[in-house]
Design a protein around this motif. Structure first.
Motif, PDB file in Angstrom:
ATOM      1  N   LEU A   1      40.040  37.339  36.999  1.00  0.00           N
ATOM      2  CA  LEU A   1      41.311  38.417  37.007  1.00  0.00           C
ATOM      3  C   LEU A   1      41.842  38.338  35.376  1.00  0.00           C
ATOM      4  O   LEU A   1      42.121  39.403  35.211  1.00  0.00           O
ATOM      5  CB  LEU A   1      42.355  38.313  38.138  1.00  0.00           C
ATOM      6  N   ARG A   2      42.193  37.379  34.777  1.00  0.00           N
ATOM      7  CA  ARG A   2      42.687  37.206  33.649  1.00  0.00           C
ATOM      8  C   ARG A   2      42.086  38.086  32.571  1.00  0.00           C
ATOM      9  O   ARG A   2      42.439  38.801  31.728  1.00  0.00           O
ATOM     10  CB  ARG A   2      42.907  35.749  33.059  1.00  0.00           C
ATOM     11  N   GLU A   3      40.747  38.034  32.775  1.00  0.00           N
ATOM     12  CA  GLU A   3      39.749  39.112  31.863  1.00  0.00           C
ATOM     13  C   GLU A   3      40.135  40.320  32.172  1.00  0.00           C
ATOM     14  O   GLU A   3      39.874  41.247  31.256  1.00  0.00           O
ATOM     15  CB  GLU A   3      38.278  38.637  32.149  1.00  0.00           C
ATOM     16  N   TYR A   4      39.995  40.651  33.256  1.00  0.00           N
ATOM     17  CA  TYR A   4      40.380  42.148  33.736  1.00  0.00           C
ATOM     18  C   TYR A   4      41.647  42.751  33.027  1.00  0.00           C
ATOM     19  O   TYR A   4      42.062  43.773  33.108  1.00  0.00           O
ATOM     20  CB  TYR A   4      40.255  42.365  35.089  1.00  0.00           C
TER      21      TYR A   4
ATOM     22  N   ASP B   1      41.868  52.331  36.992  1.00  0.00           N
ATOM     23  CA  ASP B   1      40.652  51.690  37.310  1.00  0.00           C
ATOM     24  C   ASP B   1      41.091  50.776  38.707  1.00  0.00           C
ATOM     25  O   ASP B   1      42.425  50.570  38.598  1.00  0.00           O
ATOM     26  CB  ASP B   1      40.281  50.642  36.270  1.00  0.00           C
ATOM     27  N   ILE B   2      40.129  50.486  39.361  1.00  0.00           N
ATOM     28  CA  ILE B   2      40.376  49.840  40.580  1.00  0.00           C
ATOM     29  C   ILE B   2      39.164  48.761  40.752  1.00  0.00           C
ATOM     30  O   ILE B   2      38.122  49.064  40.744  1.00  0.00           O
ATOM     31  CB  ILE B   2      39.984  50.814  41.939  1.00  0.00           C
ATOM     32  N   LYS B   3      39.734  47.530  41.030  1.00  0.00           N
ATOM     33  CA  LYS B   3      38.984  46.445  41.576  1.00  0.00           C
ATOM     34  C   LYS B   3      39.256  45.883  42.705  1.00  0.00           C
ATOM     35  O   LYS B   3      40.601  45.947  43.156  1.00  0.00           O
ATOM     36  CB  LYS B   3      38.974  45.203  40.445  1.00  0.00           C
ATOM     37  N   VAL B   4      38.354  45.181  43.404  1.00  0.00           N
ATOM     38  CA  VAL B   4      38.810  44.528  44.566  1.00  0.00           C
ATOM     39  C   VAL B   4      38.539  42.878  44.751  1.00  0.00           C
ATOM     40  O   VAL B   4      37.430  42.553  44.321  1.00  0.00           O
ATOM     41  CB  VAL B   4      38.046  45.167  45.986  1.00  0.00           C
TER      42      VAL B   4
END
Length: 159
Positions: free
Chosen positions: A22-25, A113-116
């Protein structure tokens, strides 16, 4: 249904693994799904440098393999998600129905943007998380959940 009991150490290792990707995101906001997703979501928020944190409560499960007809939002997300990179966090993507309800709700709030992200994923889920640590077809008992207690003759309690 077979069960797998996770320890706090296993959960913490899984959360740190999610944090690494998640650090990359680089999310602006984490949305934790109450109840199961709150501990991983809060922990991720801290590990990632106190990322903005929001809560949504969705009721679906009554027990093992016992659900209501459809998930229902009982506490909505408060605050703006406009233009933000959002990560929705839950403990497990089982049917995917809860996650889909939350994704739809987050989309209404105009994120960029959305991530899960989930600790675990079931092979039959309709929502495959963007980030997850392991797959299982077993019922997962997380350390913050109620463990069954057995009282032995000696008065020792165990699970």
């Amino acid at each position: 249904m077979d069960k797998v009991y996770l320890t706090w150490w296993q959960v913490d290792r899984a959360i740190f693994s999610l944090a690494d990707v998640l650090r990359e995101y680089n999310p602006d906001t984490i949305v934790g799904i109450s109840r199961g997703g709150l501990i991983p979501a809060v922990r991720l928020s801290h590990i990632l440098g106190d990322v903005d944190f929001k809560v949504i409560d969705v009721k679906f499960y009554k027990g093992i393999d016992e659900r209501t007809e459809e998930p229902t939002i009982t506490i909505p997300i408060h605050g703006s998600l406009e233009g933000k990179r959002v990560v929705i966090v839950d403990d497990v993507s089982d049917t995917g129905k809860t996650l889909q309800v939350v994704i739809d709700e987050v989309k209404k709030r105009g994120p960029r943007d959305i991530k899960v992200a989930c600790l675990a994923m079931k092979p039959w889920t309709s929502v495959v998380p963007d980030f997850y640590v392991f797959r299982t077809d077993k019922w997962i008992v997380f350390p913050w959940e109620e463990f069954p207690v057995v009282v032995r003759d000696e008065g020792v309690y165990s699970y």
